[in-house]
Write a protein that holds these residues in place. Structure first.
Motif, short mmCIF file in Angstrom:
data_model
loop_
_atom_site.label_atom_id
_atom_site.label_comp_id
_atom_site.label_asym_id
_atom_site.label_seq_id
_atom_site.Cartn_x
_atom_site.Cartn_y
_atom_site.Cartn_z
N ILE A 1 -4.08 -21.98 2.53
CA ILE A 1 -4.02 -22.51 3.89
C ILE A 1 -5.44 -22.66 4.45
O ILE A 1 -5.79 -23.70 5.04
CB ILE A 1 -3.18 -21.59 4.79
CG1 ILE A 1 -1.71 -21.64 4.36
CG2 ILE A 1 -3.31 -22.00 6.26
CD1 ILE A 1 -0.83 -20.67 5.11
N MET A 2 -6.26 -21.64 4.26
CA MET A 2 -7.63 -21.69 4.74
C MET A 2 -8.41 -22.80 4.06
O MET A 2 -9.16 -23.55 4.71
CB MET A 2 -8.33 -20.34 4.52
CG MET A 2 -7.84 -19.23 5.41
SD MET A 2 -8.22 -19.59 7.15
CE MET A 2 -7.34 -18.25 7.94
N LEU A 3 -8.26 -22.93 2.76
CA LEU A 3 -8.99 -23.98 2.04
C LEU A 3 -8.53 -25.36 2.49
O LEU A 3 -9.34 -26.31 2.57
CB LEU A 3 -8.78 -23.81 0.53
CG LEU A 3 -9.40 -22.54 -0.08
CD1 LEU A 3 -9.13 -22.50 -1.59
CD2 LEU A 3 -10.89 -22.47 0.19
N GLY A 4 -7.25 -25.51 2.77
CA GLY A 4 -6.75 -26.79 3.27
C GLY A 4 -7.34 -27.14 4.63
O GLY A 4 -7.72 -28.29 4.87
N VAL A 5 -7.42 -26.15 5.51
CA VAL A 5 -8.02 -26.38 6.83
C VAL A 5 -9.48 -26.75 6.70
O VAL A 5 -9.98 -27.67 7.38
CB VAL A 5 -7.85 -25.12 7.71
CG1 VAL A 5 -8.62 -25.27 9.02
CG2 VAL A 5 -6.39 -24.85 8.00
N VAL A 6 -10.20 -26.06 5.81
CA VAL A 6 -11.61 -26.37 5.59
C VAL A 6 -11.78 -27.81 5.09
O VAL A 6 -12.67 -28.54 5.54
CB VAL A 6 -12.23 -25.37 4.59
CG1 VAL A 6 -13.61 -25.84 4.13
CG2 VAL A 6 -12.34 -23.99 5.22
N ALA A 7 -10.93 -28.23 4.16
CA ALA A 7 -11.02 -29.58 3.62
C ALA A 7 -10.80 -30.63 4.71
O ALA A 7 -11.53 -31.63 4.80
CB ALA A 7 -10.01 -29.76 2.49
N ILE A 8 -9.80 -30.41 5.55
CA ILE A 8 -9.51 -31.37 6.62
C ILE A 8 -10.67 -31.45 7.61
O ILE A 8 -11.13 -32.55 7.98
CB ILE A 8 -8.21 -30.99 7.35
CG1 ILE A 8 -7.02 -31.14 6.39
CG2 ILE A 8 -8.00 -31.84 8.59
CD1 ILE A 8 -5.72 -30.61 6.96
N LEU A 9 -11.17 -30.30 8.04
CA LEU A 9 -12.27 -30.29 9.00
C LEU A 9 -13.55 -30.87 8.40
O LEU A 9 -14.35 -31.49 9.11
CB LEU A 9 -12.51 -28.87 9.50
CG LEU A 9 -11.38 -28.28 10.35
CD1 LEU A 9 -11.71 -26.85 10.76
CD2 LEU A 9 -11.12 -29.13 11.58
N SER A 10 -13.76 -30.66 7.10
CA SER A 10 -14.94 -31.23 6.45
C SER A 10 -14.90 -32.75 6.47
O SER A 10 -15.92 -33.42 6.69
CB SER A 10 -15.03 -30.73 5.00
OG SER A 10 -15.17 -29.33 4.95
N LEU A 11 -13.72 -33.30 6.25
CA LEU A 11 -13.58 -34.75 6.29
C LEU A 11 -13.76 -35.31 7.70
O LEU A 11 -14.18 -36.46 7.88
CB LEU A 11 -12.21 -35.15 5.74
CG LEU A 11 -12.01 -34.94 4.23
CD1 LEU A 11 -10.55 -35.20 3.86
CD2 LEU A 11 -12.94 -35.85 3.43
N LEU A 12 -13.45 -34.50 8.69
CA LEU A 12 -13.57 -34.96 10.08
C LEU A 12 -14.98 -34.81 10.64
O LEU A 12 -15.29 -35.39 11.69
CB LEU A 12 -12.59 -34.19 10.97
CG LEU A 12 -11.10 -34.44 10.71
CD1 LEU A 12 -10.25 -33.54 11.61
CD2 LEU A 12 -10.75 -35.90 10.95
N THR A 13 -15.84 -34.04 9.97
CA THR A 13 -17.18 -33.81 10.52
C THR A 13 -18.01 -35.08 10.56
O THR A 13 -18.95 -35.17 11.34
CB THR A 13 -17.94 -32.75 9.69
OG1 THR A 13 -17.93 -33.13 8.32
CG2 THR A 13 -17.31 -31.39 9.85
#
Length: 288
Positions: A37-49
């Motif tokens: 779950i944490m890795l998924g959130v990190v991936a999404i936020l990384s794409l949004l940066t």
């Protein structure tokens, strides 16, 4: 069964025991739903940066490499620590706290051939996890920035100049993971360790640095505080233009050169990690 048919116990070497311990820790982390779950959130936020880089465009519709590097590292200047730290904090404090607080440590020590081996494996897996997540986040963030700038018709920065800050960011996050597990071992409390890791960089160290400035002869000590050196490691103030440099310098809070700051921050990490080893090997686990 006679003694003649029994096999002699096989001696496991220290290197083999360490590899088995690392495999044990890795399987434990990957088996947890919270990890994914944490890795998924990190991936999404990384794409949004990449979207945030548009806020740094100048009148010529360009953006400097320093600001792109700061965006990839999730604006460590304004937050005092990278935002990615809050996600790695959850993953980094779990292995030691689970062992010591839940009483599972005795099983771990028996399974991996000793406390030192168990702690070393946690450090190795934690460092790989922290730096690996940061590397993936930096790559996704860079791709997001490049695509966003291309769509907006803005000029691409000099990406070669972003590589060094990104590499320092990856190393910084690996050190952060070590600090997380070492402080849990020292404090024997996940909650207290999390509060210290959140409040000290954000508030406590700034207050301590300001107070030290009033003590005669200690006005320069604030440059050498742990997360002041960490911010100086992440952000090379000399890469900013003249009018932006004073503001960046004030946010960093340390006048140390980036290579010196990186070395000092790594030394802090090594010292805290060694203290965590001492505590982990001396303290017993709570009864389960």
């Amino acid at each position: 069964m006679t003694s003649a048919t029994m096999k002699a116990p096989r001696v496991v070497g220290s290197a083999d025991a360490f590899r088995r311990a690392c495999r044990y820790e890795w399987r434990h982390l990957t088996a947890l739903r919270s990890t994914w779950i944490m890795l998924g959130v990190v991936a999404i936020l990384s794409l949004l940066t990449g979207i945030t880089v548009l806020l740094d465009l100048d009148e010529q519709h360009t953006v400097s490499s320093a600001k792109v590097a700061d965006t990839i590292a999730w604006t460590p200047l304004s937050m005092q620590i990278p935002a990615l730290c809050f996600f790695v904090l959850v993953l980094g404090t779990g292995p030691v706290s689970t062992d010591l607080v839940s009483g599972a440590a005795r099983t771990t020590w028996l399974a991996v051939n000793g406390r030192g081996t168990a702690y070393g494996a946690k450090c190795a897996v934690g460092f790989v996890l922290g730096s690996g997540v940061a590397a993936a986040s930096a790559l996704l963030g860079a791709l997001s920035c490049a695509v966003t700038l291309a769509v907006a018709g803005a000029r691409q920065p000099a990406w070669a100049e972003v590589l060094a800050p990104a590499a320092r960011f990856v190393g910084w996050m690996g050190c952060w993971a070590l600090l997380c597990l070492a402080l849990v071992a020292l404090l024997r409390s996940r909650i207290v360790a999390v509060l210290l890791l959140v409040l000290w960089p954000l508030v406590g160290e700034r207050i301590a640095g300001a107070l030290l400035g009033y003590v005669p002869g200690l006005d320069g000590v604030g440059d050498w505080l742990p997360f002041a050196t960490g911010r100086a490691m992440l952000t090379d103030v000399s890469a900013y233009s003249g009018d932006e440099r004073p503001f960046a310098q004030a946010l960093v809070g340390s006048h140390l050169a980036t290579p010196v700051a990186a070395a000092v921050f790594c030394l802090y990490t090594a010292a805290v990690t060694a203290a965590g080893l001492w505590a982990y090997c001396r303290r017993d686990a709570k009864a389960g």
